[in-house]
Structure formats: C-alpha cells, structure tokens
Design a protein around this motif. Structure first.
Motif, PDB file in Angstrom:
ATOM      1  N   ARG A 251      -5.690  -3.859   3.597  1.00  0.00           N
ATOM      2  CA  ARG A 251      -5.673  -4.798   4.712  1.00  0.00           C
ATOM      3  C   ARG A 251      -4.943  -4.177   5.893  1.00  0.00           C
ATOM      4  NH1 ARG A 251      -2.495  -9.533   2.288  1.00  0.00           N
ATOM      5  NH2 ARG A 251      -2.072  -9.840   4.512  1.00  0.00           N
TER       6      ARG A 251
ATOM      7  N   TRP B  69      -9.874   1.874   6.994  1.00  0.00           N
ATOM      8  CA  TRP B  69      -8.498   1.855   6.520  1.00  0.00           C
ATOM      9  C   TRP B  69      -8.389   2.419   5.113  1.00  0.00           C
ATOM     10  CZ3 TRP B  69      -3.908  -0.264   8.765  1.00  0.00           C
ATOM     11  CH2 TRP B  69      -4.082  -0.738  10.077  1.00  0.00           C
TER      12      TRP B  69
ATOM     13  N   SER C  33      -9.443  -5.713  13.624  1.00  0.00           N
ATOM     14  CA  SER C  33      -8.509  -5.183  12.638  1.00  0.00           C
ATOM     15  C   SER C  33      -7.752  -3.986  13.177  1.00  0.00           C
ATOM     16  CB  SER C  33      -9.259  -4.789  11.359  1.00  0.00           C
ATOM     17  OG  SER C  33     -10.192  -3.766  11.631  1.00  0.00           O
TER      18      SER C  33
ATOM     19  N   THR D 173      -2.028  -7.846   9.654  1.00  0.00           N
ATOM     20  CA  THR D 173      -2.191  -9.061   8.845  1.00  0.00           C
ATOM     21  C   THR D 173      -0.952  -9.379   8.026  1.00  0.00           C
ATOM     22  OG1 THR D 173      -3.154  -7.913   6.922  1.00  0.00           O
ATOM     23  CG2 THR D 173      -4.668  -8.604   8.671  1.00  0.00           C
ATOM     24  N   TYR D 174       0.006  -8.444   7.948  1.00  0.00           N
ATOM     25  CA  TYR D 174       1.241  -8.653   7.208  1.00  0.00           C
ATOM     26  C   TYR D 174       2.371  -9.188   8.092  1.00  0.00           C
ATOM     27  CZ  TYR D 174      -0.928  -6.137   3.353  1.00  0.00           C
ATOM     28  OH  TYR D 174      -1.778  -5.758   2.341  1.00  0.00           O
TER      29      TYR D 174
ATOM     30  N   HIS E 254       0.841  -1.192   0.000  1.00  0.00           N
ATOM     31  CA  HIS E 254       0.000   0.000   0.000  1.00  0.00           C
ATOM     32  C   HIS E 254       0.876   1.243   0.000  1.00  0.00           C
ATOM     33  CE1 HIS E 254      -3.293  -2.715   0.797  1.00  0.00           C
ATOM     34  NE2 HIS E 254      -2.691  -3.152   1.879  1.00  0.00           N
TER      35      HIS E 254
END
Length: 401
Positions: A365, A360, A392, A369-370, A331
């Motif tokens: 994402r 977001w 999240s 989550t990364y 991103h």
C-alpha cells in the motif's frame, strides 16, 4: 591543505543551575524546517509562539529556518519569546549565501548564525531545556552515507550535485568539497571543538534522571528515509545524511534524537533510540502531501499551531503515526528492488531500457495511506486540486532542498 574550522573554541556554556520550581514539570517540544522566509510559515510560527502556553517549556529548533540572516534573527526572537528555553542547530538553508550578503563563505555564515543565537538567548550547544538534557550534534550531508543500490532502468535521473541548491549556494574554504566527505568531516570536528561529550556528561551529572535528547538537522540512519525508488528525486539520499552524525548519536546513547531536512514526518525506534522528525515543511507540501509531512494527529495541521511534543515532565508520549515510518512497520525495507518506481516518479523520467517497471510492488500500500485519520481526511478534501500527485502518489516537493 585542509581548511580551518569556522571556530576554534566552543561556545560559552549554558548555566548548569537547576531550573526554577514550577507548578508543573516543563515540557520539551520540537520542530524543524520552519522555512520562515515563506510568510505563511512565519505566520504559523508566530501564532504558535504567541499563544502564551509554552512559557515554562523548551523548544528544539532543528535547522532550516531561512537563508536571509535577518529572517533567522527574527525567527529566533519569536521562538525565544514563546518558550522558556530554545536550542538550535543549523541546517543547509541557514548556510546558503545570500545575494548581497556579507558572509565570505558558509562557515562565516555559520558564525553569524551562532552570534544571532547568542543575541536571542538561544542555546547553540548542549543545555538543559524543557526538563531534558538537550544536545545539538553538528553535521553535514555526504554522498557516501548512502550505501543502498541506485535506481536503474530509468533515464535522465539527475545526480544530487546537479540539482540540489546546496552545491550552488553554499561555499566552503579551499580543501573542502561537498562532493566528497571533507565538508561533513569538518562539521563533525566542530563537536569536539564544542566539547560535546564532556558537556553532555556535565549536564547529565547536574540533572540526574533527566532524559537525554540529541538533535541534528541531517539524518543519522538510512532507515529514517524512504528507499530512493520512492523519491521524486531518487538521488536525494546522496545529500541528506551523515555517517559521522550516526556515530556521534550512537556513542551518546540518547533516549531520543530529533532530526529534519527530508520533510517527512517520522517516529521510529532503532537500537533503543527513538528518532523523530517534526517538519513544518513548505506551505505547498502541507497542502499537497500532508499525509507524509505530518507527525501524529495534530502536527502541523491542528487549528491551534503547536510544535511536536517530545517529552512531558520526563515522560515520552506514545508513538506518533506518520505516513512513511508507519509504512515501514508493514513493509520491510527492500533497497535491492531498484528497477520499479511508483507512477509519480516514473512520469518524471524516461524508461530507457526494457526492465524499468512502474508500481509499488505486490501487496504494498502507498505510504500516504498509513497517515493519521486527520491528515487523510484533509487529504481527501484537497485531492481534487492536487497537481503533482496521483491517487497513490508521493512527491518530494521541490528540488530546492
């Protein structure tokens, strides 16, 4: 009148002699933000340094050991006993004035910490450590470093100087004020007093081919922190970085630069320099958001505590997977999106206007989550006990940074 620097002459130089021969080439490790005034963190560090595996290796300790000078001394001793060589630079917590302490101001505390390093045999200036030329760059944060737009559309957002403890527990001589650039400039001038560039040149000449690794507690580049809309405290970026530090690092052109302070694991390369953060952080942060504290599959959550490997016999390891720096692989940074904040930020503040949004952004994402699989697995195991973070969410642990 501008206040005097904490010292006028550089620290005694570390020997330029070649390191003794070893069966294997030395390794360089790094860690920051050990905060050993938390007993759980001191126990982690003692376990790591007590293993006996690092007697031929070097360690970068990139600031924020503790506020208590006795705890700083103990921590330096633990590290020096566990590693062949240790190099240190101060962080903001190290210069908080202790209640009942003897330091007249934070520069006097700086001098006391430097003496503690000398007593422990820990390098406070450039040195040959872990098979690398290692150079601490003295720095302090200043608000003008942050050139990105502020979050808007939300109310009750506190300014950094209203809630960051540095502005209450650090004190500097007359003429120096943390609300402008003067403290950061004074710290930067210390690099000239220590002969930083000349000392690095001498060490590189004495150790041709050795990698150069610089380090600091504070952050040199804006790309090394999340955009402020993602931060639990959006004004944090006003008190984390230094443009003077950035200029020093770019001029030295190291192979890698280690930093700390933000408690976000990081591994990213910009303009040919690899930037790493290996923060131990607070125990609560490791429990609540390991996914964005960790750097790679094992630090700091391996069964056998181990600082982060920076260089192994002159070779740098593959890139570490870290929640936020890997997030930015997918991103693009978009600091002009200032009105939209994730839910964990939104619920702390008031939507005072009509254009403040929660989220977001389309197709994005969450950073956690990364994270590497080992952290995600542990995160799932502890999610039910979480207080501050939603499904999240992301959280910057506490305002006592």
């Amino acid at each position: 009148a501008a206040a005097a620097s904490p010292r006028a002459a550089p620290a005694a130089a570390t020997s330029l002699s070649e390191a003794p021969s070893r069966d294997r080439r030395p390794r360089l490790y790094a860690i920051s933000d050990v905060h050993t005034d938390h007993p759980e963190n001191m126990a982690w560090l003692k376990r790591a340094c007590g293993r006996g595996d690092f007697q031929d290796d070097g360690l970068i300790l990139a600031g924020d050991v503790a506020c208590d000078l006795d705890v700083i001394r103990e921590t330096l001793g633990v590290c020096a006993a566990g590693f062949r060589e240790v190099a240190f630079c101060v962080g903001n917590h190290d210069l908080w004035l202790e209640r009942g302490g003897t330091s007249s101001d934070s520069f006097a505390k700086f001098g006391a910490v430097e003496r503690a390093c000398k007593d422990a045999g820990v390098a406070f200036g450039p040195a040959f450590v872990g098979g690398c030329v290692v150079a601490p760059v003295q720095s302090w944060h200043h608000a003008s470093w942050d050139t990105e737009p502020d979050v808007e559309g939300w109310g009750r957002l506190p300014a950094a100087h209203e809630c960051m403890v540095d502005f209450f527990r650090c004190r500097f001589p007359a003429g120096l004020d943390q609300k402008d650039d003067s403290v950061a400039k004074a710290f930067d001038k210390l690099n000239d007093a220590y002969g930083l560039e000349n000392r690095v040149a001498e060490l590189r000449a004495a150790h041709p081919g050795a990698p150069l690794v610089t380090f600091s507690h504070f952050v040199p580049r804006l790309e090394l922190v999340p955009e402020k809309r993602f931060l639990f405290l959006p004004s944090l970026n006003k008190a984390v970085g230094s443009a003077y530090l950035d200029a020093r690092v770019r001029a030295l052109k190291p192979d890698a630069h280690v930093f700390g302070h933000t408690h976000f694991g990081w591994d990213a390369t910009h303009d040919g320099i690899r930037y790493l953060q290996a923060c131990l952080a607070y125990p609560s942060e490791r429990r609540m958001r390991l996914t964005t504290v960790c750097s790679g599959d094992t630090f700091p959550h391996a069964d056998e505590p181990t600082p982060l490997l920076v260089c192994d016999g002159g070779t740098f390891p593959p890139r570490y997977q870290c929640g936020w720096s890997t997030f930015y692989d997918s991103h693009a940074r978009n600091p002009r999106l200032t009105h939209m904040v994730p839910d964990y930020v939104a619920r702390q503040y008031a939507n005072g206007r009509t254009h403040g949004e929660i989220g977001w952004g389309g197709g994005i994402r969450p950073a956690w989550t990364y994270a590497p699989p080992t952290a995600l697995s542990r995160d799932r195991r502890t999610k039910d006990s979480r207080v501050w973070r939603s499904e999240s969410g992301e959280h910057l642990a506490s305002m006592d940074k």
